[in-house]
Enzyme design. Structure first.
Site, PDB file in Angstrom:
ATOM      1  CB  SER A   1       3.232  15.655  21.276  1.00 49.30           C
ATOM      2  OG  SER A   1       3.559  16.138  19.994  1.00 49.30           O
TER       3      SER A   1
ATOM      4  CG  ASP B   1       5.100  19.300  21.051  1.00 46.87           C
ATOM      5  OD1 ASP B   1       4.597  18.592  21.929  1.00 46.87           O
ATOM      6  OD2 ASP B   1       5.701  18.848  20.071  1.00 46.87           O
TER       7      ASP B   1
END
Length: 330
Positions: free
Chosen positions: A98, A210
């Protein structure tokens, strides 16, 4: 009526989640000689770098820098990198999830800590934000992909100056994937695609979201790749500092508890853990917030310098002993 309610909810979420976005650096358009846009997609391939063999060849431990997820707290990664650079510590490879994949990929392209800082402080809203009202999210993510590719001069993952591994989550089965080949920006886009905020990143027929869902601080990836020394930077929100007096706070707390539980399992396998003191999540586009978050990374890394140097000395001694044993056997 249903569509209108969903639109209102999406716009509300957009305003609330704007401060949750990942840390994305900036350069002035046209400041680099950009190559043609990448025509290849991000891929997961068998790793072709034998770090254990490199360790033996160079007679030294292999160092991995692991940069975790954490939204706007990702600016702290820059401060940590600055301190490591000052100490002459340069990773042999980087693993990022991320926000960590953003800072990591730009650093891996050859940027210095000072350049990372300038990029971060000059980032503008329109560089990375593209609204797309969709049933799966309210941000598209294509601007993030293009932005990262611009910053790395469209260099694919396997050709970055520092080997870079980007962690994402395969949406259909919930599996952890590690991109190491192809379109750098696309891999990062997948890694930062927060569910319900970003539309999942589709590569081929597969959707990705994510990486922080399955590996918020991907230490185990670095260990499996052959790292002897793992420096892990944990920027997750700590549950003890999370406001839980309202519905939004409770929602955040649910995520924080789960991510911290996952992270603690992996952090046990790190040699050095750097945890910047970030009790408030600043807005990603707040200049003052960016500077203070970078400083938090500097402070945390400096506080760990004694431990870092001790680990390096210890690992180097162990490596030398092992090398001498192997030499004697030959």
């Amino acid at each position: 009526m249903i569509k209108m309610k969903w639109l209102v909810l999406s716009l509300t979420l957009f305003n609330m989640l704007g401060c949750q976005s990942m840390a994305q650096p900036h350069v002035t358009v046209g400041s680099m000689g950009l190559s043609e846009p990448l025509n290849i997609v991000a891929q997961v391939r068998k790793n072709n770098i034998d770090f254990r063999k490199l360790s033996q060849q160079h007679n030294r431990p292999i160092v991995a820098l692991v940069l975790g997820s954490g939204g706007a707290r990702g600016y702290a990664h820059i401060g940590v990198i600055q301190v490591l650079e000052q100490q002459g510590i340069h990773p042999d490879f980087i693993v990022g999830t991320s926000a960590g994949s953003i800072v990591g990929s730009i650093y891996a392209s050859g940027k210095t800590a000072n350049e990372l800082r300038d990029i971060a402080l000059n980032m503008k809203v329109n560089d990375v934000r593209d609204i797309k009202l969709d049933m799966k999210g309210i941000l598209d993510g294509k601007k993030v992909e293009n932005y990262i590719n611009q910053l790395v001069n469209n260099i694919p993952l396997q050709q970055l100056k520092i080997p870079m591994y980007v962690v994402a989550t395969e949406l259909g089965q919930g599996n952890k994937v590690v991109f190491n080949y192809g379109n750098t920006g696309q891999a990062v886009r997948a890694s930062v695609s927060i569910p319900s905020m970003f539309v999942p990143t589709k590569i081929g027929e597969t959707e990705y979201v994510d990486g922080g869902l399955v590996s918020p601080v991907p230490v185990d990836v670095a260990r499996d790749l052959g790292a002897d020394i793992i420096i892990a930077v944990d920027i997750l929100a700590q549950p003890i500092h999370t406001e839980t007096s309202n519905v939004w706070g409770l929602f955040n707390q649910n995520i924080n508890i789960m991510q911290n539980h996952l992270a603690q399992q992996e952090l046990q396998h790190a040699d050095i853990v750097i945890q910047p003191d970030l009790r408030e999540k600043a807005h990603i586009f707040d200049l003052k917030g960016r500077e203070s978050t970078i400083q938090a990374g500097i402070d945390a890394a400096e506080n760990q310098l004694h431990s870092i140097l001790s680990v390096f000395q210890q690992k180097q001694r162990l490596h030398q002993q092992k090398f001498l044993q192997l030499t004697a056997q030959d």
